[in-house]
Design a protein around this motif. Structure first.
Motif, PDB file in Angstrom:
ATOM      1  N   MET A   1      53.864 -35.180   7.775  1.00  0.00           N
ATOM      2  CA  MET A   1      54.217 -34.744   9.129  1.00  0.00           C
ATOM      3  C   MET A   1      53.133 -35.171  10.114  1.00  0.00           C
ATOM      4  N   LYS A   2      53.548 -35.856  11.181  1.00  0.00           N
ATOM      5  CA  LYS A   2      52.578 -36.240  12.224  1.00  0.00           C
ATOM      6  C   LYS A   2      52.729 -35.274  13.404  1.00  0.00           C
ATOM      7  N   LEU A   3      51.606 -34.834  13.950  1.00  0.00           N
ATOM      8  CA  LEU A   3      51.612 -33.732  14.917  1.00  0.00           C
ATOM      9  C   LEU A   3      51.110 -34.199  16.293  1.00  0.00           C
ATOM     10  N   SER A   4      51.649 -33.632  17.331  1.00  0.00           N
ATOM     11  CA  SER A   4      51.224 -34.007  18.691  1.00  0.00           C
ATOM     12  C   SER A   4      49.816 -33.491  19.002  1.00  0.00           C
ATOM     13  N   ALA A   5      49.386 -32.451  18.304  1.00  0.00           N
ATOM     14  CA  ALA A   5      48.043 -31.907  18.574  1.00  0.00           C
ATOM     15  C   ALA A   5      47.020 -33.028  18.460  1.00  0.00           C
ATOM     16  N   ARG A   6      46.140 -33.154  19.444  1.00  0.00           N
ATOM     17  CA  ARG A   6      45.188 -34.266  19.474  1.00  0.00           C
ATOM     18  C   ARG A   6      44.014 -34.069  18.505  1.00  0.00           C
ATOM     19  N   ASN A   7      43.819 -32.832  18.067  1.00  0.00           N
ATOM     20  CA  ASN A   7      42.620 -32.561  17.271  1.00  0.00           C
ATOM     21  C   ASN A   7      42.996 -32.105  15.862  1.00  0.00           C
ATOM     22  N   VAL A   8      42.873 -32.993  14.916  1.00  0.00           N
ATOM     23  CA  VAL A   8      43.129 -32.672  13.515  1.00  0.00           C
ATOM     24  C   VAL A   8      41.833 -33.031  12.781  1.00  0.00           C
ATOM     25  N   VAL A   9      41.007 -32.037  12.547  1.00  0.00           N
ATOM     26  CA  VAL A   9      39.617 -32.267  12.123  1.00  0.00           C
ATOM     27  C   VAL A   9      39.446 -31.888  10.644  1.00  0.00           C
ATOM     28  N   PRO A  10      39.135 -32.845   9.789  1.00  0.00           N
ATOM     29  CA  PRO A  10      38.999 -32.562   8.353  1.00  0.00           C
ATOM     30  C   PRO A  10      37.750 -31.734   8.055  1.00  0.00           C
ATOM     31  N   GLY A  11      37.861 -30.893   7.041  1.00  0.00           N
ATOM     32  CA  GLY A  11      36.689 -30.103   6.649  1.00  0.00           C
ATOM     33  C   GLY A  11      36.940 -29.385   5.341  1.00  0.00           C
ATOM     34  N   LYS A  12      36.065 -28.415   5.057  1.00  0.00           N
ATOM     35  CA  LYS A  12      36.137 -27.671   3.794  1.00  0.00           C
ATOM     36  C   LYS A  12      36.103 -26.171   4.134  1.00  0.00           C
ATOM     37  N   VAL A  13      36.949 -25.402   3.426  1.00  0.00           N
ATOM     38  CA  VAL A  13      37.014 -23.957   3.689  1.00  0.00           C
ATOM     39  C   VAL A  13      35.718 -23.287   3.218  1.00  0.00           C
ATOM     40  N   LEU A  14      35.057 -22.594   4.125  1.00  0.00           N
ATOM     41  CA  LEU A  14      33.832 -21.844   3.779  1.00  0.00           C
ATOM     42  C   LEU A  14      34.180 -20.425   3.355  1.00  0.00           C
TER      43      LEU A  14
ATOM     44  N   VAL B   1      41.603 -21.479  -0.176  1.00  0.00           N
ATOM     45  CA  VAL B   1      40.549 -20.805  -0.942  1.00  0.00           C
ATOM     46  C   VAL B   1      39.207 -21.451  -0.609  1.00  0.00           C
ATOM     47  N   GLU B   2      38.150 -20.696  -0.810  1.00  0.00           N
ATOM     48  CA  GLU B   2      36.805 -21.207  -0.554  1.00  0.00           C
ATOM     49  C   GLU B   2      36.608 -22.520  -1.303  1.00  0.00           C
ATOM     50  N   GLY B   3      36.078 -23.521  -0.607  1.00  0.00           N
ATOM     51  CA  GLY B   3      35.800 -24.817  -1.217  1.00  0.00           C
ATOM     52  C   GLY B   3      36.935 -25.803  -1.113  1.00  0.00           C
ATOM     53  N   GLY B   4      38.113 -25.306  -0.729  1.00  0.00           N
ATOM     54  CA  GLY B   4      39.280 -26.208  -0.641  1.00  0.00           C
ATOM     55  C   GLY B   4      39.209 -27.092   0.593  1.00  0.00           C
ATOM     56  N   LYS B   5      39.880 -28.246   0.542  1.00  0.00           N
ATOM     57  CA  LYS B   5      39.945 -29.145   1.697  1.00  0.00           C
ATOM     58  C   LYS B   5      40.957 -28.577   2.699  1.00  0.00           C
ATOM     59  N   ALA B   6      40.641 -28.672   3.996  1.00  0.00           N
ATOM     60  CA  ALA B   6      41.588 -28.201   5.027  1.00  0.00           C
ATOM     61  C   ALA B   6      41.244 -28.888   6.342  1.00  0.00           C
ATOM     62  N   TYR B   7      42.198 -28.882   7.237  1.00  0.00           N
ATOM     63  CA  TYR B   7      41.983 -29.436   8.571  1.00  0.00           C
ATOM     64  C   TYR B   7      42.020 -28.296   9.593  1.00  0.00           C
ATOM     65  N   ALA B   8      41.142 -28.373  10.578  1.00  0.00           N
ATOM     66  CA  ALA B   8      41.263 -27.499  11.759  1.00  0.00           C
ATOM     67  C   ALA B   8      42.130 -28.259  12.757  1.00  0.00           C
ATOM     68  N   VAL B   9      43.210 -27.637  13.204  1.00  0.00           N
ATOM     69  CA  VAL B   9      44.166 -28.308  14.092  1.00  0.00           C
ATOM     70  C   VAL B   9      44.197 -27.571  15.423  1.00  0.00           C
ATOM     71  N   ILE B  10      43.937 -28.316  16.511  1.00  0.00           N
ATOM     72  CA  ILE B  10      43.819 -27.679  17.832  1.00  0.00           C
ATOM     73  C   ILE B  10      44.519 -28.526  18.887  1.00  0.00           C
ATOM     74  N   LYS B  11      45.402 -27.916  19.636  1.00  0.00           N
ATOM     75  CA  LYS B  11      46.088 -28.602  20.734  1.00  0.00           C
ATOM     76  C   LYS B  11      45.081 -28.879  21.860  1.00  0.00           C
TER      77      LYS B  11
END
Lengths: 69, 69, 69, 69, 69, 69
Positions: free
Chosen positions: B1-14, B50-60
């Motif tokens: 799925m491609k999203l209109s939100a301009r900010n899709v920032v990769p990271g790791k769940v703390l 879960v802690e340590g898992g890969k995730a993206y912060a998504v912000i319009k």
């Protein structure tokens, strides 16, 4: 001024693109990640935002979604 | 799925802190910056966060403010 | 810190009600109008928000709707 | 219509500035405080917003941040 | 009251789940689609929201993102 | 990509209206209901949004208000 927003991320202004009323400001934050903001033209002028200048991307926690692959 | 939100920032769940209905998820992105998100408990379970898992912060873009010192 | 948000409204904290993760803060602004905010418990602690304290309600223009009778 | 938004603040329209798709509406509320809203041009026309007219600034609690000096 | 929000979608309340301060309200709209809202417990009481009751999901255009497969 | 947003509503693009920086995209969802979104022009191009194309309206639960008559 201290703000309740949980995300105050330091960076550098990459570009400012003004529309008729809304401007898009791209900010480079740590790790080369780029964050795009949409604010009023008035705010751009009031804050004196220019390419290369220091700025923070400020985001309320309730406006941050999470996604996974 | 491609999203209109301009900010899709990769990271790791703390960390994931569940409330009665709302959870706070802290995500470490590039450069050690930490982004806090407030999402529903339901979303935490559905995405398997879960802690340590890969995730993206998504912000319009319209939810990103800018600040200067 | 100067902020792009167009609405930075001075007032006095009337009440702070903490939930499991989210707190409701009521701020009395000019003319006796009361503004309700929903922020994280963490932010309440970090800002030291207490009844009677001075505080600003901060709102991005794109989050303000308009209504008429 | 009754709305879940906690903040429905009565005031008077000070100005309406239309962009290409987004308009900025400034509303004077009690105590002379001015609130700026960004809404669609379409909404401005549909609500018949004009300078001097009565209007409410409507804001969801989760969109209100808090700041302290 | 007429509102600038572009999306006022009629439906029926499927469920109301109250947290400590935040409630999740699920509304069934046309075609069986379900929309989830997060509002304050206070708003749930003030609007008298109960399962089976008529309600509208109200969303500002600037809060709607678009996605494609 | 799986998203924390609780509302991912399938539909068809009815129209795309570009402003200077912000575009309005109207999406017809089930039951003929129309949802209006305000996103960046950049996102319109990146997602290749055109009239008649399939698209989802994506909305975070905390951005959905509830209203009653």
């Amino acid at each position: 001024m201290k703000l309740s927003a949980r995300n105050v991320v330091p960076g550098k202004v990459l570009s400012v693109t003004k529309g008729a009323t809304t401007a898009h400001v791209r900010i480079e934050i740590a790790g080369g990640q780029v964050v795009t903001s949409a604010i009023t033209n008035e705010a751009v002028e009031e804050l004196g935002l220019v390419e290369g200048g220091k700025a923070y991307a400020v985001i309320k926690a309730s406006d941050v979604m999470v996604a996974v692959d």
